[in-house]
Design an enzyme around this catalytic site. Structure first.
Site, PDB file in Angstrom:
ATOM      1  N   THR A 116      -4.232  -2.527  11.456  1.00 16.17           N
ATOM      2  CA  THR A 116      -4.979  -3.181  12.838  1.00 16.17           C
ATOM      3  C   THR A 116      -3.961  -3.294  13.521  1.00 16.17           C
ATOM      4  O   THR A 116      -4.000  -3.570  14.622  1.00 16.17           O
ATOM      5  CB  THR A 116      -5.527  -4.147  12.563  1.00 16.17           C
ATOM      6  OG1 THR A 116      -5.071  -4.527  11.459  1.00 16.17           O
ATOM      7  CG2 THR A 116      -7.053  -3.655  12.049  1.00 16.17           C
ATOM      8  N   ASP A 117      -2.436  -2.604  13.315  1.00 14.43           N
ATOM      9  CA  ASP A 117      -1.589  -3.703  14.196  1.00 14.43           C
ATOM     10  C   ASP A 117      -0.939  -2.436  15.036  1.00 14.43           C
ATOM     11  O   ASP A 117      -1.184  -3.113  16.770  1.00 14.43           O
ATOM     12  CB  ASP A 117      -0.057  -3.705  13.207  1.00 14.43           C
ATOM     13  CG  ASP A 117       0.522  -2.022  12.409  1.00 14.43           C
ATOM     14  OD1 ASP A 117      -0.204  -1.449  12.511  1.00 14.43           O
ATOM     15  OD2 ASP A 117       1.478  -2.396  12.193  1.00 14.43           O
TER      16      ASP A 117
ATOM     17  N   ALA B 257       6.408   2.058  -2.658  1.00 11.68           N
ATOM     18  CA  ALA B 257       4.940   2.160  -2.885  1.00 11.68           C
ATOM     19  C   ALA B 257       4.643   0.607  -2.011  1.00 11.68           C
ATOM     20  O   ALA B 257       3.443  -0.339  -2.793  1.00 11.68           O
ATOM     21  CB  ALA B 257       5.630   0.464  -3.985  1.00 11.68           C
ATOM     22  N   GLY B 258       3.919   1.078  -1.143  1.00 11.49           N
ATOM     23  CA  GLY B 258       3.538   0.527   0.583  1.00 11.49           C
ATOM     24  C   GLY B 258       3.831  -1.221   0.756  1.00 11.49           C
ATOM     25  O   GLY B 258       3.161  -2.242   0.734  1.00 11.49           O
TER      26      GLY B 258
ATOM     27  N   SER C 253      11.295   0.235   3.525  1.00 16.15           N
ATOM     28  CA  SER C 253      11.872   1.000   4.821  1.00 16.15           C
ATOM     29  C   SER C 253      11.751  -0.475   6.031  1.00 16.15           C
ATOM     30  O   SER C 253      13.378  -0.118   6.397  1.00 16.15           O
ATOM     31  CB  SER C 253      11.488   2.758   5.348  1.00 16.15           C
ATOM     32  OG  SER C 253      10.184   2.128   5.823  1.00 16.15           O
TER      33      SER C 253
ATOM     34  N   SER D 291       6.925  -1.595   1.864  1.00 13.39           N
ATOM     35  CA  SER D 291       8.266  -1.446   3.269  1.00 13.39           C
ATOM     36  C   SER D 291       9.601  -2.077   2.069  1.00 13.39           C
ATOM     37  O   SER D 291       9.755  -2.981   3.328  1.00 13.39           O
ATOM     38  CB  SER D 291       7.591  -2.825   3.795  1.00 13.39           C
ATOM     39  OG  SER D 291       6.019  -2.191   4.661  1.00 13.39           O
TER      40      SER D 291
ATOM     41  N   ASP E 262       5.370  -4.240   9.016  1.00 13.53           N
ATOM     42  CA  ASP E 262       6.020  -4.067   8.949  1.00 13.53           C
ATOM     43  C   ASP E 262       7.367  -5.556   8.685  1.00 13.53           C
ATOM     44  O   ASP E 262       7.653  -5.939   8.063  1.00 13.53           O
ATOM     45  CB  ASP E 262       6.481  -3.113   8.249  1.00 13.53           C
ATOM     46  CG  ASP E 262       5.110  -2.451   7.547  1.00 13.53           C
ATOM     47  OD1 ASP E 262       3.995  -3.315   7.520  1.00 13.53           O
ATOM     48  OD2 ASP E 262       5.316  -0.745   6.986  1.00 13.53           O
TER      49      ASP E 262
ATOM     50  N   TYR F 112      -0.753   9.632   8.537  1.00 18.66           N
ATOM     51  CA  TYR F 112      -0.711   7.482   9.524  1.00 18.66           C
ATOM     52  C   TYR F 112      -1.075   8.867  10.967  1.00 18.66           C
ATOM     53  O   TYR F 112      -1.195   7.849  11.409  1.00 18.66           O
ATOM     54  CB  TYR F 112       0.787   7.377   8.908  1.00 18.66           C
ATOM     55  CG  TYR F 112       1.106   6.409   9.334  1.00 18.66           C
ATOM     56  CD1 TYR F 112       0.572   4.503   8.504  1.00 18.66           C
ATOM     57  CD2 TYR F 112       1.406   6.167  10.674  1.00 18.66           C
ATOM     58  CE1 TYR F 112       0.672   3.378   9.732  1.00 18.66           C
ATOM     59  CE2 TYR F 112       1.735   4.472  11.514  1.00 18.66           C
ATOM     60  CZ  TYR F 112       0.740   3.581  10.509  1.00 18.66           C
ATOM     61  OH  TYR F 112       1.239   2.352  11.104  1.00 18.66           O
TER      62      TYR F 112
END
Ligand code: GLA
Length: 384
Positions: free
Chosen positions: A35-36, A121-122, A126, A124, A170, A220
């Site tokens: 949603t971001d 692993a989701g 990065s 964040s 993130d 994505y």
């Protein structure tokens, strides 16, 4: 181990002490997924898994970057660089690039970084690397950036240099997190509100499917395009549509036959998820965890069937919790195509939950399930 190992590495490589040591955490997101970048709401928090930085300025124009965990290093000139085959360095040099493009001038630096955020692993890792470096350079070179400006620079680095068209969640969460709180961010105007999360009897547990979401980047970007297409069609059909916040299920029903089936389902998910965050936050305010958890499950179903960013392993992990009365809510978390599920579990049953999940995952996939019981911490901060 961290941050001492990072500091020791710094002194052994550069024969000097770092001028600054900081931690930039990873994040969870309780609800509000994908949603971001659609002007909706998100509900993330930063966690006790982080990337640590030891850094010092240099008098010349060289950036000497050392990735502690990868045992890899690279030297780059501030005056002549572009994307590197050494993928990890792009997260750092992307930040440098954004700062330089925005007219900030500074000299080179020596940096060692590393930490315990699981990769792919989701959670964040990065974003933590990006926000950490933005914060560090702002600090050692007195650039005068506000916290939100640093978040925007870090996000732009990922968009423009790394090439992932991510939203702001993130980097925002890694920078703005607060101990024992989740943050509701309105991604339309970037206003935010901290929600103290009082879970005396519950734990937040991540179950890492071990599936790395490498496929995720291109998918994505495709999801973003599909959402943009849907929004364009809404704007052609209705007046005053400036974002997804102006769109309702009734409007979707009206134009259903103008959208292809895929784009229709993407739109259905986005409208539903924006509403769900609002309902979930109201529930949190009223200490109604049952409703909150139910919304998490609804989000998972939407991500699985309508937004199609889940994978069999994540679906399996969520399904395993459905019959467990100790689990308040569970869903896949982050961009998807792998990574973790996030679970809210009764503390008293935590060990039973962990053992059961590990055993069933091993039986089904012959793979060890790594789980993390996470604490909510401050965002990026100086620690030395
Ligand atoms: C990734 C992106 C975020 C956000 C999530 C999905 O983590 O980096 O901007 O879009 O996926 O909610």
């Amino acid at each position: 181990m961290y941050p001492n190992s990072i500091i020791q590495k710094f002194t052994s490589v550069f024969f000097a002490q770092p001028t600054l040591v900081l931690r930039a955490p990873g994040r969870i997101n309780l609800i509000g997924e994908h949603t971001d970048y659609n002007d909706g709401y998100v509900l993330p928090a930063s966690i006790d898994k982080a990337i640590y930085f030891a850094i010092a300025p240099r008098p010349d124009r060289i950036c000497h970057l050392v990735a502690y965990d990868l045992d890899s290093e690279i030297k780059v000139s501030l005056d002549n660089f572009t994307q590197s085959d050494i993928a990890w360095s792009n997260y750092l040099m992307g930040v440098v690039d954004e700062l330089q493009k925005a007219g900030y001038s500074f000299q080179g630096f020596n940096v060692v970084f590393g930490g315990d955020i699981p990769l792919g692993a989701g959670v964040s890792s990065s974003a933590a690397v990006e926000t950490g470096l933005a914060f560090a350079l702002n600090q050692i070179y007195h650039l005068g950036l506000s916290t939100m400006q640093m978040v925007k620079m870090a996000k732009a680095a990922e968009n423009n240099f790394v090439g992932v068209n991510c939203g702001i969640m993130d980097q925002f969460a890694s920078m703005f997190g607060k101990k024992d709180a989740v943050i509701r961010l309105d991604c339309r105007d970037l206003s935010y509100e901290y929600f103290p999360i009082e879970l005396p009897n519950h734990a937040v547990i991540l179950c890492n499917s071990g599936v790395k979401h490498s496929l995720g980047d291109s998918e994505y970007n495709t999801r973003r395009q599909e959402c943009e297409e849907a929004l364009r069609i809404f704007a052609q059909n209705f007046d005053n549509i400036t974002s997804w916040r102006d769109i309702s299920f009734e409007m979707l029903a009206t134009i259903k036959n103008q959208l292809n089936h895929t784009v229709y389902r993407r739109a259905k998910y986005v409208i539903g998820e924006i509403e769900r965050v609002i309902v979930a936050c109201d529930a949190l305010n009223q200490h109604d965890l049952a409703t909150f958890g139910q919304k998490m499950y609804e989000t998972h179903l939407g991500l699985q069937h309508d937004y199609e960013v889940s994978c069999p392993e994540l679906d399996f992990l969520v399904e395993q919790t459905l019959t467990d009365s100790a689990v308040i809510g569970a869903r896949m978390m982050g961009g998807g195509f792998g990574g973790c599920t996030v679970n809210i579990v009764e503390k008293a049953q935590q060990e039973v939950f962990l053992q059961r999940m590990k055993a069933t995952y091993l039986e089904k996939y012959q793979k060890e399930l790594v789980c993390y019981v996470v604490a909510l911490t401050n965002g990026t901060e100086i620690i030395g």
